[in-house]
Scaffold this active site. Structure first.
Site, short mmCIF file in Angstrom:
data_model
loop_
_atom_site.label_atom_id
_atom_site.label_comp_id
_atom_site.label_asym_id
_atom_site.label_seq_id
_atom_site.Cartn_x
_atom_site.Cartn_y
_atom_site.Cartn_z
N ARG A 1 0.79 -1.08 0.21
CA ARG A 1 0.01 0.05 0.13
C ARG A 1 0.88 1.27 -0.12
O ARG A 1 1.72 1.30 0.66
CB ARG A 1 -0.95 -0.12 1.20
CG ARG A 1 -2.12 -0.96 1.26
CD ARG A 1 -3.17 -0.55 0.08
NE ARG A 1 -4.23 -1.38 0.14
CZ ARG A 1 -4.12 -2.61 -0.60
NH1 ARG A 1 -3.34 -3.02 -1.61
NH2 ARG A 1 -5.38 -3.39 -0.63
N GLU B 1 -3.56 7.32 -5.05
CA GLU B 1 -3.70 6.68 -6.28
C GLU B 1 -4.94 7.24 -6.91
O GLU B 1 -5.98 7.56 -6.07
CB GLU B 1 -3.75 5.21 -6.22
CG GLU B 1 -2.40 4.52 -5.74
CD GLU B 1 -2.74 3.07 -5.36
OE1 GLU B 1 -3.95 2.37 -5.82
OE2 GLU B 1 -1.99 2.37 -4.84
N HIS C 1 -0.62 -0.08 -9.54
CA HIS C 1 -1.52 -0.87 -8.85
C HIS C 1 -1.98 -2.06 -9.64
O HIS C 1 -3.21 -2.17 -9.54
CB HIS C 1 -2.68 -0.23 -8.11
CG HIS C 1 -3.02 -0.84 -6.74
ND1 HIS C 1 -3.36 -0.30 -5.45
CD2 HIS C 1 -2.83 -2.44 -6.33
CE1 HIS C 1 -3.61 -1.38 -4.52
NE2 HIS C 1 -3.35 -2.42 -5.17
C1 DGY Z 1 -5.46 -6.30 -2.86
O1 DGY Z 1 -5.93 -7.47 -3.21
O2 DGY Z 1 -5.45 -5.84 -1.75
C2 DGY Z 1 -4.85 -5.71 -4.05
O3 DGY Z 1 -4.07 -4.70 -3.79
C3 DGY Z 1 -5.80 -4.95 -4.84
O4 DGY Z 1 -6.55 -3.96 -4.05
#
Ligand code: DGY
Length: 319
Positions: free
Chosen positions: A237, A266, A285
């Protein structure tokens, strides 16, 4: 029970829900719903199939107190106010393990791309700057025998560590809330403090959840402790690193390079200075963006709902 599927997910999960006799409303637009649309639509349903793109904060939950289940189409759930959900009796479930290999591959790909400056070289060709052979220009660094430090030795962290150990014989260090004896036995991973992880690693890869404890964990102080020759990878993240501190650390050559699948905010703005840096690779992402992973996420998100509608238990209960 009425289910709102609030994003355009692979059909496999939708079919499962319909076959289970649930009443399903789908949002088939590629653009997400706006907040008010989501709040209004959720009011008409008992269950929300959601994802990290929606902020299910205290205000959202207060306006949808009737909800019974949030089935998150993701492994991460930092977009959901878990405390409020618990107080309101709203169950939360997620889709772990669907994207373990896909995300470990993106982390590994970013590592290779950064270490050999691939994104920068690609941009040079587009700008008609291939030029001539220069024996000492734009040199990368090799990965064999390096030490990789993993923050968060869960499934994805371990899958990435296996790639590093298998492909390049890397020594694996890790820091985690608890010991991962399987990784210690399988690849000789060594548990170290966070400070030691920073100081000893040639590559640091982030695989932990975003929580109050990990928010901004990679700040100036952390980058200062890392080796000037080190590479920072984050596929977890964006909130786990402080972006300005990362930019400064790269500019001042206090670390060597960075690869990011996640940013904060993002989407990252197109004119972000990181995108102009030679030793940086950023992707938008896409950790779970494979056919296999997205189908499995769809299946698991639906399975959570079906299990819940039958009175449980849920395989992938968060709380
Ligand atoms: C997750 O599965 O957490 C990925 O980052 C997609 O948001």
């Amino acid at each position: 029970m009425k289910v709102l599927v609030s994003l355009n997910i692979p059909e496999i999960g939708i079919e499962m829900l319909r076959e289970a006799g649930l009443e399903v409303t789908t949002w088939t637009n590629d653009l997400p719903m706006d907040r008010e649309q989501l709040i209004a639509a959720t009011r008409q349903h008992d269950i929300l199939l959601s994802s990290s793109i929606y902020d299910l904060d205290a205000d959202f939950l207060a306006r949808n107190k009737h909800l019974k289940l949030i089935s998150q189409f993701a492994v991460g759930y930092n977009n959901i106010d878990l405390g409020r959900a618990a107080a309101l009796g709203i169950t939360v479930a997620n889709t772990p393990n669907a994207m373990t290999d896909a995300t470990a591959d993106i982390a590994f790909g970013l590592l290779l791309a950064v270490s050999r400056k691939m994104f920068h070289m690609h941009k040079m060709i587009i700008k008609d700057e291939w030029g001539h052979f220069r024996p000492q220009a734009h040199l990368g660094i090799e990965l064999r025998g390096k030490t990789v430090g993993i923050l968060g030795m869960g499934r994805i962290g371990a899958a990435f560590a296996h790639r590093c150990a298998g492909a390049y014989g890397m020594k694996v260090l890790y820091h985690n809330r608890s010991r991962n004896t399987e990784a210690e036995n399988d690849i000789g991973a060594e548990y170290v403090s966070f400070g030691e992880l920073l100081e000893r690693s040639d590559i640091i890869s982030v695989h932990c959840a975003l929580t109050k404890e990990t928010q901004g964990k990679f700040d100036k102080g952390a980058f200062d402790k890392m080796k000037p020759s080190s590479i920072f990878i984050n596929t977890a993240r964006g909130g786990i690193h402080n972006e300005n501190d990362l930019i400064e650390a790269l500019r001042d050559k206090r670390i060597w390079g960075a690869g990011l699948d996640v940013t904060h905010p993002e989407p990252m703005l197109y004119d972000n200075p990181l995108l102009q840096m030679e030793n940086v690779a950023v992707v938008p992402h896409i950790g779970s963006a494979t056919v296999e992973a997205r189908n499995e996420m769809s299946r698991l998100a639906a399975l959570n709902i079906i299990q819940f509608s039958k009175g449980g238990p849920l395989d992938n209960l968060v709380q």
